[in-house]
Design a protein around this motif. Sequence first.
Motif, short mmCIF file in Angstrom:
data_model
loop_
_atom_site.label_atom_id
_atom_site.label_comp_id
_atom_site.label_asym_id
_atom_site.label_seq_id
_atom_site.Cartn_x
_atom_site.Cartn_y
_atom_site.Cartn_z
N VAL A 164 0.86 -1.18 0.00
CA VAL A 164 0.00 0.00 0.00
C VAL A 164 0.90 1.23 0.00
CG1 VAL A 164 -1.82 1.25 1.21
CG2 VAL A 164 -1.74 -1.26 1.32
N PRO A 165 0.83 2.08 -1.04
CA PRO A 165 1.69 3.26 -1.07
C PRO A 165 1.29 4.28 0.00
CG PRO A 165 0.15 3.29 -2.91
CD PRO A 165 -0.05 1.98 -2.19
N TYR A 167 1.28 4.42 3.08
CA TYR A 167 0.42 3.87 4.13
C TYR A 167 0.65 4.52 5.49
CZ TYR A 167 -1.87 0.42 7.11
OH TYR A 167 -2.67 -0.20 8.02
N ALA A 168 1.92 4.73 5.82
CA ALA A 168 2.26 5.28 7.14
C ALA A 168 3.40 6.27 6.98
CB ALA A 168 2.66 4.16 8.09
N LEU A 169 3.58 7.06 8.02
CA LEU A 169 4.69 8.00 8.05
C LEU A 169 5.88 7.37 8.77
CD1 LEU A 169 2.82 11.29 9.07
CD2 LEU A 169 3.36 10.45 6.76
N THR A 170 7.06 7.65 8.28
CA THR A 170 8.27 7.24 8.99
C THR A 170 8.36 8.08 10.26
OG1 THR A 170 9.65 8.89 7.91
CG2 THR A 170 9.44 6.73 6.81
N PRO A 171 9.25 7.74 11.19
CA PRO A 171 9.40 8.58 12.37
C PRO A 171 9.72 10.04 12.03
CG PRO A 171 10.43 6.48 12.78
CD PRO A 171 10.03 6.50 11.31
N ALA A 172 10.36 10.27 10.87
CA ALA A 172 10.67 11.64 10.44
C ALA A 172 9.47 12.35 9.82
CB ALA A 172 11.83 11.61 9.45
N GLY A 173 8.37 11.62 9.61
CA GLY A 173 7.16 12.23 9.07
C GLY A 173 6.97 12.10 7.58
N ASP A 174 7.79 11.28 6.92
CA ASP A 174 7.69 11.09 5.48
C ASP A 174 6.79 9.90 5.16
OD1 ASP A 174 9.63 13.14 5.00
OD2 ASP A 174 11.20 11.69 5.54
N PRO A 175 5.87 10.06 4.17
CA PRO A 175 5.02 8.93 3.78
C PRO A 175 5.87 7.79 3.21
CG PRO A 175 4.29 10.97 2.73
CD PRO A 175 5.59 11.26 3.40
N HIS A 176 5.51 6.58 3.55
CA HIS A 176 6.26 5.42 3.09
C HIS A 176 5.31 4.26 2.84
CE1 HIS A 176 9.56 2.53 2.79
NE2 HIS A 176 10.36 3.58 2.71
N PRO A 177 5.60 3.42 1.83
CA PRO A 177 4.74 2.26 1.58
C PRO A 177 4.90 1.18 2.66
CG PRO A 177 6.59 2.24 0.07
CD PRO A 177 6.68 3.52 0.85
N THR A 178 3.85 0.41 2.81
CA THR A 178 3.84 -0.72 3.73
C THR A 178 3.46 -1.97 2.95
OG1 THR A 178 3.28 0.58 5.67
CG2 THR A 178 2.60 -1.72 5.71
N THR A 179 4.14 -3.07 3.25
CA THR A 179 3.84 -4.35 2.62
C THR A 179 3.21 -5.27 3.66
OG1 THR A 179 5.66 -4.11 1.07
CG2 THR A 179 4.79 -6.33 1.36
N TYR A 180 2.11 -5.91 3.27
CA TYR A 180 1.45 -6.90 4.12
C TYR A 180 2.00 -8.29 3.78
CZ TYR A 180 -1.85 -3.66 6.09
OH TYR A 180 -2.40 -2.65 6.81
N TYR A 181 2.16 -9.10 4.84
CA TYR A 181 2.65 -10.47 4.70
C TYR A 181 1.71 -11.41 5.43
CZ TYR A 181 7.17 -9.02 2.88
OH TYR A 181 8.15 -8.51 2.10
N TYR A 182 1.73 -12.67 5.00
CA TYR A 182 0.99 -13.71 5.72
C TYR A 182 1.83 -14.96 5.80
CZ TYR A 182 -0.08 -15.97 1.26
OH TYR A 182 0.02 -16.60 0.04
N LYS A 183 1.48 -15.81 6.75
CA LYS A 183 2.13 -17.12 6.89
C LYS A 183 1.08 -18.11 7.36
CE LYS A 183 6.36 -19.26 8.45
NZ LYS A 183 7.63 -19.06 9.17
N ARG A 184 0.96 -19.18 6.60
CA ARG A 184 0.10 -20.29 7.02
C ARG A 184 0.89 -21.20 7.95
NH1 ARG A 184 -4.45 -21.19 3.16
NH2 ARG A 184 -4.24 -19.53 1.65
N LEU A 185 0.26 -21.58 9.03
CA LEU A 185 0.94 -22.42 10.02
C LEU A 185 0.56 -23.87 9.85
CD1 LEU A 185 0.49 -20.11 13.11
CD2 LEU A 185 2.44 -20.26 11.58
#
Length: 185
Positions: A164-165, A167-185
């Motif tokens: 997701v482009p 998605y969140a701000l870095t600690p410095a306040g810059d927008p940054h993408p986040t990647t979602y992951y999954y794992k089947r157990l």
Amino acid sequence: MTDPASTAVPATAARIRPLTARLVRDQAGDGLASLLLDAVAGGASVGFLAPLSRADAAGWWRGVAERMERGTRRVWAAYGAGGRLVGTVSLVRAPMPNQPHRGDLVKLLVHSEARGRGLGAELLATAEAAARLAGLTLLVLDTETGGAAERLYRRVGWTPAGTVPDYALTPAGDPHPTTYYYKRL
């Protein structure tokens, strides 16, 4: 029961133990706050903006203790040389009735001085094993795209689900993408 914070371990190894809500509350202003402050100061996108105050970090951990008391969150801590807290990971059960098989792995934190020694993978393995024992069959997490944590997740068998482009701000306040992951157990 021995307080894990007072148990010394060899400098070459970390001991991973589950925390109780009481221990989280007791360590909120000290080891746990220091760990979160280190992550944010190092630029980790873990939900906070810099500068993060010790009081705010401790308050966040006290909120974690409340969620633990409600049974919605479990926390494990890794202790290094001299019993110093050097890492954490949490497992949050999915809250909806149609997701009793799923959990979220959150706040995998490894102190900057303890990185590069496999501790992140050990913390993940601990939380994954506990999730299996609890009957969970699917775990999900999100992480800042392109960071060291993302390389760790791929290395230990997590599958990327999408990015997701901004998605969140870095600690410095810059927008940054986040990647979602999954794992089947």
